[in-house]
Design a protein around this motif. Structure first.
Motif, PDB file in Angstrom:
ATOM      1  N   ALA A  13       0.831  -1.203   0.000  1.00 21.66           N
ATOM      2  CA  ALA A  13       0.000   0.000   0.000  1.00 21.66           C
ATOM      3  C   ALA A  13       0.868   1.256   0.000  1.00 21.66           C
ATOM      4  O   ALA A  13       2.019   1.245   0.457  1.00 21.66           O
ATOM      5  N   VAL A  15       0.962   4.786   1.841  1.00 18.27           N
ATOM      6  CA  VAL A  15       0.441   5.241   3.139  1.00 18.27           C
ATOM      7  C   VAL A  15       0.802   6.711   3.346  1.00 18.27           C
ATOM      8  O   VAL A  15       1.975   7.083   3.259  1.00 18.27           O
ATOM      9  N   GLY A  19      -1.506   6.801   7.826  1.00 17.09           N
ATOM     10  CA  GLY A  19      -2.492   5.768   7.518  1.00 17.09           C
ATOM     11  C   GLY A  19      -3.907   6.298   7.372  1.00 17.09           C
ATOM     12  O   GLY A  19      -4.809   5.551   7.004  1.00 17.09           O
ATOM     13  N   THR A  22      -4.755   5.994   2.505  1.00 17.55           N
ATOM     14  CA  THR A  22      -3.972   4.879   1.965  1.00 17.55           C
ATOM     15  C   THR A  22      -4.489   4.559   0.570  1.00 17.55           C
ATOM     16  O   THR A  22      -5.654   4.816   0.255  1.00 17.55           O
TER      17      THR A  22
END
Lengths: 105, 105
Positions: A13, A15, A19, A22
């Protein structure tokens, strides 16, 4: 079209903001790239290299586009365009599911 | 392998726990399904239908597998297996990036 077919999906992912934002990078059959992302509530600023097309699939947010003086409210599905080499701001109020396209990459 | 090739990705995200856990569904070339997800800090419980293989790409969490009495700590990349028709609990301390595979679906 609810799916991208014949795509290459990068496992790891992307980020941002600890977070709160994302995304996953997907390379499409036609050679272009999209990112499929989630934004949780918060205030964010992002910069662009090339132009970007932000398709909000679902969400509750406001966006301030470059050069704009008024925040644009978005509830539900909507698309906005961001010029290349610019910055835009977002205030997200509810879980926001988006697809960002990079037509010139 | 850092990518899934020739895959179909469902555009809309799967959203759990108010967005603290989100994932995207990907149908692989071999006919199986995976979900690529992000878990933000929190405590979660999930149930399985068939068996699941959870590959943590990066993260900081503890997992309590069905029948276990001890929480298993995971920091970084690690894989654990969850039996079908069961429940497991997670305590997530840092942004956790995962791939969940459903080998029997």
């Amino acid at each position: 079209m609810s799916e991208f077919k014949n795509a290459t999906i990068v496992k790891a992912a992307n980020v941002y903001y600890g977070g709160q934002v994302t995304s996953r990078t997907v390379h499409l059959e036609n050679g272009t790239k999209v990112t499929l992302g989630i934004m949780l509530p918060g205030v964010y600023e992002f910069g662009t290299d090339g132009p970007e097309i932000m398709e909000i699939l679902s969400g509750d947010l406001k966006v301030l586009l470059p050069g704009a003086e008024v925040w644009q409210e978005i509830k539900g599905a909507e698309t906005f365009h961001v010029p290349g080499n610019s910055k835009f701001a977002l205030e997200v109020f509810g879980v926001t599911d988006y697809i960002c396209s990079y037509p010139e990459l």
